[in-house]
Design a protein around this motif. Structure first.
Motif: not given
Length: 533
Positions: A278-289, A481-486
């Protein structure tokens, strides 16, 4: 740290500014204006009202846009007046109202502060943490927007002017979702003009708070709004964004079904599902997506469930079903139907199209609610670990992978490393495997094979180290490693504010001032853990 420490920080900043000016012939009027503007914002907040009033009177005669030069030697009288005001300030301890309000808030109260004034955010952070709240800091609008969507705070305080955008622009990015989540959003600023207040309210803020903040008024304000938030939360059972039940309603229903099952022997199943990447969806297409994806999944869930079934948003991108009377086999058939329909959806964002999948864990009620949720969560973790876009059913005879939390200490001081390692190694959690690692410097950490995408990490990172500075390590971590789990907490002993500000700007999730108490470290780690587990 009480108000005396913050007053000393402000004294040091004043002396530093005048010391820098002494090496120059002149400064721009705009530079003096910004200096007084910062001084006014902080002095009033930490109990130095006379200095705040003096700054206000001087600001009235200056302009932030004026580039006229002011000879430095003419500022001597100006400096003397500030010193006389400071000498007459009664050094205050935290107010009685603060002492009475210790732990008045709780760790479910999460406050996001979006403001680049480090003295201000440090003071408010410590104030709120003493009252029991969790505090998240962002020094610019971009980072603040990201933290709003990923960490789901229930209070947001936004400075009117940020380095990369205005507070109003941040509002535009979060207002709709904030309303759906019933988040308390306030703009804070020195320029509390009628126009600014109207604009804030029109663009989605609930309040406009004037800087410098009066601490006692601010505390009362927080308590008032927090009680209102709790009342709204108790009266609302539906997640505003997705239309399914919210977490409070889930807690209510799962306990109801557990009691019913105990009395009647009627079983039920719990399905936990988590949107993949899900984080990649926000990063690639934006939070509205990302919001579109959440809304669509909620729509499919509501349309596919039986009348007796219940659908919920458990938190973030995690959802749940409670299926009364259903076996695990029937639950698998049901969720496969939901998956087939949802996976077929094609999302459109600008010129891009994409599809989304989810992972599932299923468990049947047998030995209590806590065990039910833990079992479904373990099955979900196994589904994600083994490739995603699949369903795993919990089976007590086939032990599943437990979630793994790694606590990583990076510090060149062997004594601190040893103390932290021993303290954290004694900590345990049910259904979570905790492993503690220690590294003497940045390169040995970064070059180790430390990262697994399906596991969770809290990094305690020293600010000053040989070979590679802590800020360099942090920059590498967030870039690679800018991930939600770090999550990263910077440990610093430097007295200046540069390192803390730089760390927060680079994306540090928390900071810890040295020297520290070991119990304080454990408390901070526990707070960070709640963000990722």
């Amino acid at each position: 740290m009480d108000q005396r420490n913050y007053q000393k920080m402000l004294f040091d900043r004043i002396e530093m500014a005048f010391s820098e000016w002494q090496d120059r012939e002149s400064i721009a009027e705009s530079e003096l204006y910004r200096f007084l503007h910062t001084l006014k914002r902080m002095s009033g907040t930490i109990g130095m009202d006379s200095l705040a009033k003096f700054c206000s009177s001087q600001l009235a005669m200056l302009s932030v846009d004026n580039m006229n030069r002011i000879p430095v030697h003419t500022l001597n009288n100006f400096k003397s007046r500030i010193h006389r005001i400071i000498e007459n300030v009664d050094v205050l301890k935290d107010s009685d109202s603060l002492d009475m309000s210790i732990n008045h808030l709780d760790d479910e109260t999460t406050v996001l502060i979006i403001d680049d004034n480090l003295e201000f955010v440090s003071y408010i952070k410590e104030l709120l943490e003493k009252m029991g709240a969790q505090v998240i800091i962002a020094l610019n609008g971009k980072r603040g927007t990201e933290k709003f969507y990923s960490l789901r705070p229930n209070f947001v305080l936004i400075d009117l002017y940020l380095p990369d955008m205005t507070g109003f622009e941040v509002l535009d990015r979060i207002a709709e979702t904030a309303r759906a989540r019933h988040v308390i959003v306030a703009i804070i600023g020195v320029e509390a003009s009628r126009v600014n207040k109207i604009t804030a309210y029109e663009r989605g803020a609930m309040d406009f708070l004037t800087k410098p903040l009066d601490t006692e008024v601010f505390i009362s304000y927080l308590f008032n709004r927090n009680e209102m938030r709790k009342i709204i939360g108790k009266s609302v059972v539906t997640d505003g964004l997705t239309g399914v039940g919210n977490r409070r309603y889930f807690d209510e229903k799962v306990n109801y079904f557990a009691e019913l099952s105990t009395r009647s022997s009627d079983g039920f199943s719990l399905i936990m599902l988590d949107i993949d990447h899900f984080k990649k969806i926000n990063d690639l297409y934006g939070h509205p997506a990302g919001d579109d994806v959440l809304r669509k999944l909620g729509e499919v869930m509501m349309e596919e469930k039986r009348e007796t079934d219940h659908a919920f948003r458990y938190g973030g991108e995690e959802f749940a079903f409670l299926l009364p009377g259903a076996t695990v086999e029937e639950s698998v058939v049901f969720i496969d139907r939901v998956r087939t329909r949802f996976n077929a959806v094609v999302f459109q964002q600008g010129d891009y199209q994409f599809s989304v999948t989810f992972s599932v864990g299923i468990a049947s009620y047998k030995d209590g609610v806590e065990k039910l949720i833990s079992s479904a969560d373990q099955a979900l973790y196994e589904a994600k670990r083994s490739g995603r876009d699949r369903t795993v059913v919990y089976n007590i005879e086939t032990p599943l992978m437990r979630r793994k939390l790694h606590l990583i200490i990076v510090d060149d001081d062997m004594l601190i490393r040893t103390m932290l390692f021993e303290t954290l190694s004694e900590w345990s959690l049910p259904d979570i495997d905790i492993t503690v690692h220690a590294f003497p410097d940045g390169p040995s950490f970064l070059e180790s094979n430390w990262f697994c995408p399906e596991e969770y990490y809290i990094v305690l990172l020293d600010g000053i180290m040989p070979k590679m500075d802590g800020l360099e390590v942090l920059e590498r971590l967030k870039r690679e490693k800018d991930e939600k789990n770090v999550l990263v907490s910077m440990m610093t002993a430097r007295t200046g504010d540069y390192d803390i500000k730089a760390a927060l700007w680079l994306g540090a999730d928390d900071y810890i001032m040295k020297p520290f108490q070991l119990k304080d470290i454990l408390f901070r780690v526990q707070q960070l853990m709640t963000r990722i587990l």
